[in-house]
Design an enzyme around this catalytic site. Sequence first.
Site, PDB file in Angstrom:
ATOM      1  N   ALA A  87     -42.466 111.805  34.428  1.00  0.00           N
ATOM      2  CA  ALA A  87     -41.710 113.555  34.160  1.00  0.00           C
ATOM      3  C   ALA A  87     -41.584 113.439  33.273  1.00  0.00           C
ATOM      4  O   ALA A  87     -41.379 114.436  32.503  1.00  0.00           O
ATOM      5  CB  ALA A  87     -41.674 113.301  35.811  1.00  0.00           C
ATOM      6  N   ASP A 142     -41.109 112.166  30.375  1.00  0.00           N
ATOM      7  CA  ASP A 142     -41.381 111.758  29.078  1.00  0.00           C
ATOM      8  C   ASP A 142     -42.262 113.060  28.670  1.00  0.00           C
ATOM      9  O   ASP A 142     -41.958 113.581  28.218  1.00  0.00           O
ATOM     10  CB  ASP A 142     -42.466 110.361  28.600  1.00  0.00           C
TER      11      ASP A 142
END
Length: 315
Positions: A259, A261
Amino acid sequence: MQTGLILVGEPMGLLIAQSEGSLDSVKGYDLAVAGAEFNVAVGTARLEHKVTYMTKLGNDPFGRLIVNELNENKIGSEFVSFSDERPTGFMLKGRTSVGDPDIFYFRKNSAASTLSEADVEKIDLSCYTHIHLTGILPALSDSAKKASFALMKKAKAQGLFISFDPNLRPQLWKTESDMVQTLNELASYADLVLPGENEGKILVGTKDAKAINQIYLHNGAKICVTKCGSKGAYVSTAKGENYMVDGYTVKKVVDTVGAGDGFATGVITGLMENLPLDKAVKRGTAIGAIQVMSRGDNEGLPTREELANFQFLSE
Protein backbone atom coordinates in the site's frame (compact mmCIF):
# COMPACT_ATOMS: atom_id res chain seq x y z
CA MET A 1 13.58 16.42 -21.74
CA GLN A 2 11.38 13.38 -21.11
CA THR A 3 10.95 12.58 -17.43
CA GLY A 4 12.36 9.32 -16.18
CA LEU A 5 12.57 7.55 -12.82
CA ILE A 6 15.41 5.36 -11.55
CA LEU A 7 14.95 3.06 -8.56
CA VAL A 8 17.61 1.26 -6.58
CA GLY A 9 17.07 -1.66 -4.23
CA GLU A 10 16.67 -5.38 -3.78
CA PRO A 11 13.91 -7.19 -5.67
CA MET A 12 13.30 -10.68 -4.32
CA GLY A 13 11.59 -13.87 -5.25
CA LEU A 14 8.27 -14.03 -3.41
CA LEU A 15 6.49 -17.20 -2.31
CA ILE A 16 2.91 -16.34 -1.29
CA ALA A 17 1.01 -18.88 0.82
CA GLN A 18 -2.01 -20.34 -0.95
CA SER A 19 -3.90 -20.81 2.33
CA GLU A 20 -4.03 -19.22 5.76
CA GLY A 21 -1.92 -20.62 8.57
CA SER A 22 1.59 -20.36 9.98
CA LEU A 23 4.39 -20.37 7.43
CA ASP A 24 5.71 -23.69 8.74
CA SER A 25 2.34 -25.38 8.09
CA VAL A 26 1.47 -24.04 4.63
CA LYS A 27 1.69 -26.71 1.92
CA GLY A 28 1.57 -24.59 -1.24
CA TYR A 29 2.89 -21.25 -2.44
CA ASP A 30 2.44 -19.04 -5.51
CA LEU A 31 5.52 -17.47 -7.08
CA ALA A 32 5.90 -13.72 -7.66
CA VAL A 33 8.40 -10.88 -7.22
CA ALA A 34 8.59 -8.55 -4.21
CA GLY A 35 10.50 -5.49 -3.07
CA ALA A 36 9.40 -1.98 -2.16
CA GLU A 37 11.35 -0.29 -4.95
CA PHE A 38 10.28 -2.99 -7.42
CA ASN A 39 6.65 -2.27 -6.55
CA VAL A 40 7.12 1.44 -7.25
CA ALA A 41 8.85 0.60 -10.52
CA VAL A 42 5.92 -1.58 -11.62
CA GLY A 43 3.37 1.04 -10.64
CA THR A 44 5.27 3.77 -12.46
CA ALA A 45 5.62 1.68 -15.62
CA ARG A 46 1.90 0.87 -15.61
CA LEU A 47 1.23 4.60 -15.63
CA GLU A 48 3.34 4.77 -18.80
CA HIS A 49 6.43 6.52 -17.46
CA LYS A 50 10.03 5.78 -18.35
CA VAL A 51 11.51 3.82 -15.44
CA THR A 52 14.59 1.71 -14.79
CA TYR A 53 15.93 -0.36 -11.92
CA MET A 54 19.43 -0.71 -10.48
CA THR A 55 20.26 -3.84 -8.52
CA LYS A 56 22.44 -6.95 -8.30
CA LEU A 57 20.96 -10.41 -8.71
CA GLY A 58 22.24 -13.93 -8.35
CA ASN A 59 22.76 -15.95 -11.52
CA ASP A 60 19.91 -18.25 -10.49
CA PRO A 61 16.21 -18.92 -11.21
CA PHE A 62 14.99 -16.11 -8.93
CA GLY A 63 17.34 -13.67 -10.63
CA ARG A 64 16.12 -14.69 -14.07
CA LEU A 65 12.49 -14.49 -12.88
CA ILE A 66 13.06 -10.90 -11.75
CA VAL A 67 14.64 -9.86 -15.06
CA ASN A 68 11.73 -11.45 -16.92
CA GLU A 69 9.30 -9.46 -14.75
CA LEU A 70 11.23 -6.23 -15.38
CA ASN A 71 11.07 -6.85 -19.12
CA GLU A 72 7.39 -7.79 -19.08
CA ASN A 73 6.56 -4.59 -17.21
CA LYS A 74 8.72 -2.47 -19.56
CA ILE A 75 11.12 -1.53 -16.78
CA GLY A 76 14.69 -0.86 -17.88
CA SER A 77 17.33 -3.36 -16.76
CA GLU A 78 20.47 -1.65 -18.05
CA PHE A 79 21.70 -1.15 -14.49
CA VAL A 80 21.13 -4.76 -13.40
CA SER A 81 24.26 -6.86 -12.79
CA PHE A 82 24.70 -10.52 -11.83
CA SER A 83 26.78 -12.48 -9.34
CA ASP A 84 27.88 -16.09 -9.67
CA GLU A 85 28.90 -16.16 -5.99
CA ARG A 86 25.88 -14.61 -4.25
CA PRO A 87 22.20 -15.68 -4.53
CA THR A 88 19.11 -13.61 -5.22
CA GLY A 89 17.17 -12.98 -2.02
CA PHE A 90 13.68 -14.39 -1.58
CA MET A 91 10.92 -14.32 1.02
CA LEU A 92 7.87 -16.18 2.25
CA LYS A 93 4.60 -14.33 2.83
CA GLY A 94 1.62 -15.76 4.66
CA ARG A 95 -2.02 -15.23 3.91
CA THR A 96 -4.36 -13.67 6.43
CA SER A 97 -7.82 -12.11 6.48
CA VAL A 98 -6.95 -9.91 9.48
CA GLY A 99 -4.00 -7.54 9.85
CA ASP A 100 -0.62 -7.90 8.23
CA PRO A 101 0.63 -11.25 6.88
CA ASP A 102 3.57 -13.16 8.35
CA ILE A 103 6.82 -12.60 6.46
CA PHE A 104 10.15 -14.43 6.57
CA TYR A 105 13.25 -13.31 4.64
CA PHE A 106 16.04 -15.31 3.01
CA ARG A 107 18.24 -12.39 2.00
CA LYS A 108 21.38 -12.48 4.15
CA ASN A 109 24.53 -12.25 2.01
CA SER A 110 22.42 -11.79 -1.12
CA ALA A 111 23.81 -10.40 -4.36
CA ALA A 112 22.03 -7.08 -3.77
CA SER A 113 23.77 -6.69 -0.41
CA THR A 114 27.07 -6.28 -2.28
CA LEU A 115 25.98 -3.07 -4.04
CA SER A 116 28.76 -0.57 -3.48
CA GLU A 117 30.02 2.94 -4.14
CA ALA A 118 31.92 1.53 -7.14
CA ASP A 119 28.61 0.36 -8.65
CA VAL A 120 27.16 3.85 -8.16
CA GLU A 121 30.11 5.44 -9.93
CA LYS A 122 29.43 3.32 -13.03
CA ILE A 123 25.82 4.34 -13.63
CA ASP A 124 24.77 7.25 -15.82
CA LEU A 125 21.97 9.34 -14.34
CA SER A 126 21.90 11.86 -17.17
CA CYS A 127 18.82 10.33 -18.85
CA TYR A 128 16.73 10.49 -15.68
CA THR A 129 15.00 13.34 -13.85
CA HIS A 130 13.81 11.54 -10.71
CA ILE A 131 15.24 8.94 -8.33
CA HIS A 132 13.47 7.03 -5.56
CA LEU A 133 15.17 5.24 -2.67
CA THR A 134 13.93 3.60 0.51
CA GLY A 135 15.44 2.79 3.87
CA ILE A 136 15.71 -0.89 2.95
CA LEU A 137 18.84 -0.79 0.78
CA PRO A 138 21.12 0.78 3.46
CA ALA A 139 20.00 -1.91 5.92
CA LEU A 140 21.41 -4.73 3.79
CA SER A 141 25.13 -4.21 4.47
CA ASP A 142 27.79 -1.61 5.14
CA SER A 143 28.61 -1.43 1.43
CA ALA A 144 24.93 -0.98 0.54
CA LYS A 145 24.68 1.80 3.12
CA LYS A 146 27.67 3.57 1.54
CA ALA A 147 26.12 3.05 -1.90
CA SER A 148 22.89 4.68 -0.70
CA PHE A 149 24.71 7.80 0.45
CA ALA A 150 26.78 7.88 -2.75
CA LEU A 151 23.58 7.72 -4.81
CA MET A 152 21.94 10.51 -2.86
CA LYS A 153 24.98 12.75 -3.27
CA LYS A 154 25.39 11.93 -6.97
CA ALA A 155 21.71 12.51 -7.71
CA LYS A 156 21.69 15.78 -5.80
CA ALA A 157 24.82 17.01 -7.58
CA GLN A 158 23.22 16.21 -10.96
CA GLY A 159 19.92 17.92 -10.11
CA LEU A 160 17.58 14.91 -9.99
CA PHE A 161 14.42 15.15 -7.90
CA ILE A 162 15.02 12.78 -4.99
CA SER A 163 12.21 11.01 -3.15
CA PHE A 164 12.83 8.91 -0.04
CA ASP A 165 10.54 6.50 1.81
CA PRO A 166 11.99 5.34 5.16
CA ASN A 167 10.21 1.97 4.80
CA LEU A 168 11.41 0.67 8.14
CA ARG A 169 12.69 -2.91 8.36
CA PRO A 170 13.99 -3.09 11.96
CA GLN A 171 14.84 -6.78 11.62
CA LEU A 172 17.50 -5.94 9.01
CA TRP A 173 19.38 -3.45 11.19
CA LYS A 174 21.98 -4.21 13.86
CA THR A 175 20.51 -1.61 16.21
CA GLU A 176 17.55 0.76 16.21
CA SER A 177 19.81 3.74 16.85
CA ASP A 178 21.84 2.97 13.72
CA MET A 179 18.61 2.70 11.71
CA VAL A 180 17.28 6.00 13.01
CA GLN A 181 20.52 7.92 12.50
CA THR A 182 21.14 6.52 9.01
CA LEU A 183 17.62 7.04 7.68
CA ASN A 184 17.29 10.55 9.02
CA GLU A 185 20.63 11.48 7.49
CA LEU A 186 19.60 10.00 4.13
CA ALA A 187 16.31 11.91 4.33
CA SER A 188 18.26 15.16 4.59
CA TYR A 189 19.33 14.76 0.95
CA ALA A 190 15.79 14.20 -0.35
CA ASP A 191 13.42 16.71 -1.93
CA LEU A 192 10.41 14.58 -0.94
CA VAL A 193 10.18 12.46 2.22
CA LEU A 194 7.34 9.94 2.65
CA PRO A 195 7.20 8.62 6.23
CA GLY A 196 4.29 6.91 7.92
CA GLU A 197 2.90 8.21 11.20
CA ASN A 198 4.01 5.05 13.05
CA GLU A 199 7.46 5.36 11.49
CA GLY A 200 7.57 8.94 12.74
CA LYS A 201 7.25 7.71 16.32
CA ILE A 202 10.43 5.65 15.88
CA LEU A 203 12.41 8.06 13.70
CA VAL A 204 11.61 11.44 15.25
CA GLY A 205 9.75 10.64 18.45
CA THR A 206 6.19 11.61 17.50
CA LYS A 207 3.17 10.25 15.63
CA ASP A 208 1.80 13.75 15.03
CA ALA A 209 1.85 14.13 11.25
CA LYS A 210 2.39 17.88 11.20
CA ALA A 211 5.23 17.62 13.71
CA ILE A 212 6.87 14.82 11.69
CA ASN A 213 6.68 16.92 8.54
CA GLN A 214 8.17 19.98 10.19
CA ILE A 215 11.15 17.99 11.46
CA TYR A 216 11.95 16.67 7.98
CA LEU A 217 11.44 20.08 6.38
CA HIS A 218 13.86 21.54 8.91
CA ASN A 219 16.21 18.67 8.06
CA GLY A 220 16.34 19.74 4.38
CA ALA A 221 13.29 18.36 2.54
CA LYS A 222 11.18 20.59 0.30
CA ILE A 223 8.07 18.43 0.74
CA CYS A 224 7.11 15.95 3.45
CA VAL A 225 3.98 13.82 3.19
CA THR A 226 3.15 11.66 6.19
CA LYS A 227 0.92 8.65 5.54
CA CYS A 228 -1.93 8.35 8.02
CA GLY A 229 -3.41 5.00 6.98
CA SER A 230 -7.02 5.00 5.79
CA LYS A 231 -7.42 8.61 6.93
CA GLY A 232 -5.18 9.81 4.06
CA ALA A 233 -1.98 11.82 4.25
CA TYR A 234 -0.77 15.09 5.76
CA VAL A 235 1.19 17.41 3.48
CA SER A 236 3.69 20.11 4.40
CA THR A 237 6.04 22.13 2.20
CA ALA A 238 9.00 24.42 2.68
CA LYS A 239 6.74 27.21 1.36
CA GLY A 240 4.61 26.96 4.50
CA GLU A 241 1.71 24.87 3.18
CA ASN A 242 0.08 22.42 5.60
CA TYR A 243 -3.04 20.39 4.81
CA MET A 244 -4.69 16.97 4.95
CA VAL A 245 -5.57 14.93 1.87
CA ASP A 246 -8.35 12.46 2.63
CA GLY A 247 -8.03 8.78 1.81
CA TYR A 248 -10.51 6.48 0.07
CA THR A 249 -12.91 4.08 1.76
CA VAL A 250 -12.02 0.46 1.05
CA LYS A 251 -14.81 -2.11 1.24
CA LYS A 252 -12.52 -5.10 1.89
CA VAL A 253 -8.80 -5.18 2.64
CA VAL A 254 -7.26 -8.24 0.99
CA ASP A 255 -3.53 -7.61 1.51
CA THR A 256 -1.93 -4.60 3.19
CA VAL A 257 1.54 -5.18 1.73
CA GLY A 258 2.45 -2.73 -1.01
CA ALA A 259 0.00 0.00 0.00
CA GLY A 260 2.78 2.43 0.89
CA ASP A 261 4.57 1.67 -2.36
CA GLY A 262 1.36 2.33 -4.26
CA PHE A 263 1.06 5.63 -2.43
CA ALA A 264 4.64 6.55 -3.36
CA THR A 265 3.92 5.63 -6.98
CA GLY A 266 0.98 8.00 -7.09
CA VAL A 267 2.78 10.96 -5.54
CA ILE A 268 5.95 10.55 -7.59
CA THR A 269 4.21 10.08 -10.94
CA GLY A 270 1.88 12.96 -10.17
CA LEU A 271 4.86 15.24 -9.62
CA MET A 272 6.53 13.88 -12.77
CA GLU A 273 3.41 14.98 -14.64
CA ASN A 274 3.47 18.42 -12.96
CA LEU A 275 0.16 17.83 -11.18
CA PRO A 276 -0.55 20.18 -8.28
CA LEU A 277 0.85 18.63 -5.10
CA ASP A 278 -2.57 17.97 -3.56
CA LYS A 279 -3.67 16.14 -6.73
CA ALA A 280 -0.47 14.07 -6.74
CA VAL A 281 -1.05 13.07 -3.11
CA LYS A 282 -4.70 12.27 -3.88
CA ARG A 283 -3.48 9.96 -6.64
CA GLY A 284 -1.23 8.33 -4.06
CA THR A 285 -4.14 7.65 -1.71
CA ALA A 286 -6.13 6.19 -4.62
CA ILE A 287 -3.39 3.78 -5.69
CA GLY A 288 -2.77 2.75 -2.08
CA ALA A 289 -6.47 1.94 -1.72
CA ILE A 290 -6.53 -0.05 -4.97
CA GLN A 291 -3.47 -2.04 -3.92
CA VAL A 292 -4.86 -3.20 -0.55
CA MET A 293 -7.86 -4.68 -2.36
CA SER A 294 -5.56 -7.02 -4.30
CA ARG A 295 -3.55 -10.07 -3.27
CA GLY A 296 0.19 -9.81 -3.69
CA ASP A 297 2.68 -6.97 -3.42
CA ASN A 298 2.10 -5.29 -6.78
CA GLU A 299 -0.58 -7.17 -8.70
CA GLY A 300 -3.18 -4.50 -7.96
CA LEU A 301 -1.16 -1.50 -9.10
CA PRO A 302 -3.38 0.11 -11.74
CA THR A 303 -2.98 1.15 -15.33
CA ARG A 304 -3.85 4.73 -16.17
CA GLU A 305 -7.36 3.65 -17.27
CA GLU A 306 -7.96 1.58 -14.12
CA LEU A 307 -6.85 4.50 -11.94
CA ALA A 308 -9.18 6.91 -13.72
CA ASN A 309 -12.11 4.50 -13.38
CA PHE A 310 -11.46 4.00 -9.67
CA GLN A 311 -11.31 7.71 -8.95
CA PHE A 312 -14.41 8.37 -11.05
CA LEU A 313 -16.42 5.71 -9.20
CA SER A 314 -15.11 6.78 -5.77
CA GLU A 315 -15.70 10.52 -5.98
